[in-house]
Design a protein around this motif. Structure first.
Motif, PDB file in Angstrom:
ATOM      1  N   THR A  35     -12.182 -31.525  33.634  1.00  0.00           N
ATOM      2  CA  THR A  35     -12.027 -31.283  35.080  1.00  0.00           C
ATOM      3  C   THR A  35     -10.802 -30.404  35.294  1.00  0.00           C
ATOM      4  O   THR A  35      -9.863 -30.433  34.506  1.00  0.00           O
ATOM      5  N   SER A  36     -10.819 -29.629  36.363  1.00  0.00           N
ATOM      6  CA  SER A  36      -9.843 -28.551  36.478  1.00  0.00           C
ATOM      7  C   SER A  36      -9.327 -28.371  37.909  1.00  0.00           C
ATOM      8  O   SER A  36      -9.687 -29.138  38.798  1.00  0.00           O
ATOM      9  N   THR A  37      -8.531 -27.345  38.063  1.00  0.00           N
ATOM     10  CA  THR A  37      -7.778 -27.141  39.305  1.00  0.00           C
ATOM     11  C   THR A  37      -8.155 -25.827  39.998  1.00  0.00           C
ATOM     12  O   THR A  37      -9.031 -25.101  39.539  1.00  0.00           O
ATOM     13  N   HIS A  38      -7.393 -25.529  41.056  1.00  0.00           N
ATOM     14  CA  HIS A  38      -7.518 -24.238  41.741  1.00  0.00           C
ATOM     15  C   HIS A  38      -7.236 -23.071  40.791  1.00  0.00           C
ATOM     16  O   HIS A  38      -7.667 -21.957  41.037  1.00  0.00           O
ATOM     17  N   ARG A  39      -6.460 -23.313  39.716  1.00  0.00           N
ATOM     18  CA  ARG A  39      -6.150 -22.251  38.743  1.00  0.00           C
ATOM     19  C   ARG A  39      -7.017 -22.500  37.503  1.00  0.00           C
ATOM     20  O   ARG A  39      -6.520 -22.706  36.402  1.00  0.00           O
ATOM     21  N   GLY A  40      -8.330 -22.467  37.687  1.00  0.00           N
ATOM     22  CA  GLY A  40      -9.207 -23.035  36.669  1.00  0.00           C
ATOM     23  C   GLY A  40     -10.011 -22.076  35.818  1.00  0.00           C
ATOM     24  O   GLY A  40     -10.785 -22.521  34.969  1.00  0.00           O
ATOM     25  N   HIS A  41      -9.851 -20.749  35.999  1.00  0.00           N
ATOM     26  CA  HIS A  41     -10.712 -19.837  35.235  1.00  0.00           C
ATOM     27  C   HIS A  41     -10.546 -20.014  33.724  1.00  0.00           C
ATOM     28  O   HIS A  41     -11.510 -19.961  32.971  1.00  0.00           O
TER      29      HIS A  41
END
Ligand SMILES: Cc1ncc(C[n+]2csc(CCOP(=O)(O)OP(=O)(O)O)c2C)c(N)n1
Ligand SMILES: [Mg+2]
Length: 331
Positions: free
Chosen positions: A58-64
């Motif tokens: 799972t990741s964040t707004h800065r996830g690319h």
């Protein structure tokens, strides 16, 4: 050897993707925000190498970078950023909500800290079903001041969940320096409060990150519970495309961190100690740049979603008549 080249491929793809996507935001007038992870590539490259395809992330707004590390196809990512039907989420998610369950990428998330308990949920499922999968949650230094991280760490600890908390401490949450906003010198120290190992790792060194993640993954798979990893790193661009970081951080600091750039340093390592040749790496870089160029073409050629797509896939398919029957029976 192969895994060294995999690391370089992942890092170079992330850097190139971020560069091109950031440029497209402006040139193609894409709506919304894009948060570049340039500078932080060693963290997803190292962590994801320690994972299996069916492990969760799972990741964040800065996830690319996390999505690329987990194996989401860059065509699907670019089309998603462009808001097109061919995107990973049919254009409804955009840069901050890229998900592809087929490779274990459960989703990036625009709400700071919100993806952390989702990784605990995935880990709980893996534990109950006995599948041996692990879940990784990426988040920033800013997210570690949110209550949700602490609740998640507590739950993961008492239930010994196979989850790895990976904090990308890039020294800032928007314009707020972490040494102002965080109560401890090393965020990993907070792991002690939840009886789990807390590791600090050089987030500009993909091999150090890989070794650290490998240990945490092994521990999780053995049923020994969660680990907290703090990777110290730096974002080279503004908080989002359009933000000027020089308004709140000195250029001398940026220069210091750019000397640690993981990509050229790892290139030198591959040439001097990894058995790679210049021709081999040049060819790989050219191939990756071509792939990223193609992803823009793919995105631009993909249609905008028709109106009917607006609510499709937003809620799980559920037979409405059954829902009504259940509701009636309760009365
Ligand atoms: C709950 C919540 N609060 C505030 C915001 C606005 N916001 C977006 S990113 C961000 C900073 C996050 O910093 P950090 O966790 O360190 O991640 P980084 O941007 O450095 O990768 C903030 C405050 C948000 N999206 N969600
Ligand atoms: Mg941060």
């Amino acid at each position: 050897m192969d895994h060294l080249l995999d690391i370089y491929r992942t890092m170079f793809t992330i850097r190139e993707f971020e560069k091109v996507a950031s440029k497209q935001m402006v040139e193609a007038g894409i709506r919304g925000l894009l948060h570049s992870s340039a500078g932080q590539e060693a963290v997803p490259a190292g962590v994801c190498l320690a994972l299996n395809k069916d492990d969760y992330l799972t990741s964040t707004h800065r996830g690319h970078g996390h999505a690329i590390g987990k194996g989401v196809h860059i065509n699907l990512m670019m089309a998603e950023i462009f808001g097109r039907l061919g995107g990973a989420n049919k254009g409804k998610g955009g840069s901050m909500h890229i998900a592809d369950v087929s490779v274990g990428m459960l989703g990036a998330n625009g709400i700071v800290g919100s993806s952390i308990p989702l990784a605990c949920g995935a880990a709980l499922k893996a534990k109950i079903m006995g599948t041996g999968q692990v879940a990784v949650s990426f988040f920033g230094d800013g997210a570690t001041n949110q209550g949700v991280l602490h609740e998640s760490m507590n739950l993961a600890s008492i239930w010994k969940l196979p989850v790895i908390f990976v904090c990308e401490n890039n020294m800032y949450a928007q314009s707020t320096p972490s040494d102002y906003a965080v109560s401890v010198e090393n965020i990993a120290d907070r792991a002690k409060g939840y009886s789990m190992p807390g590791e600090v790792v050089d987030g500009m060194d993909p091999l150090a990150v890989f070794e650290c993640a490998k240990k945490a993954v092994e521990r999780a798979r053995k049923g020994e519970g969660p680990t907290f990893i703090e990777a110290k790193t730096y974002r080279y661009e503004g908080h989002f495309v359009g933000d000027n970081p020089l308004r709140y951080r000195p250029d001398s600091e940026e220069l210091q961190w750019k000397k640690l750039d993981p990509i050229p340093r790892f290139r030198v390592f591959l040439l001097e100690e990894g058995g790679s040749t210049k021709e081999q790496l040049d060819a790989m870089e050219l191939e990756i740049s071509g792939n990223v160029f193609e992803s823009v073409k793919f995105a631009k050629e993909s249609p905008l979603p028709p109106e009917g797509e607006l609510v499709r896939d937003v809620y799980a398919d559920y037979p409405l008549d059954q829902l009504n029957r259940t509701a009636n029976n309760r009365e």
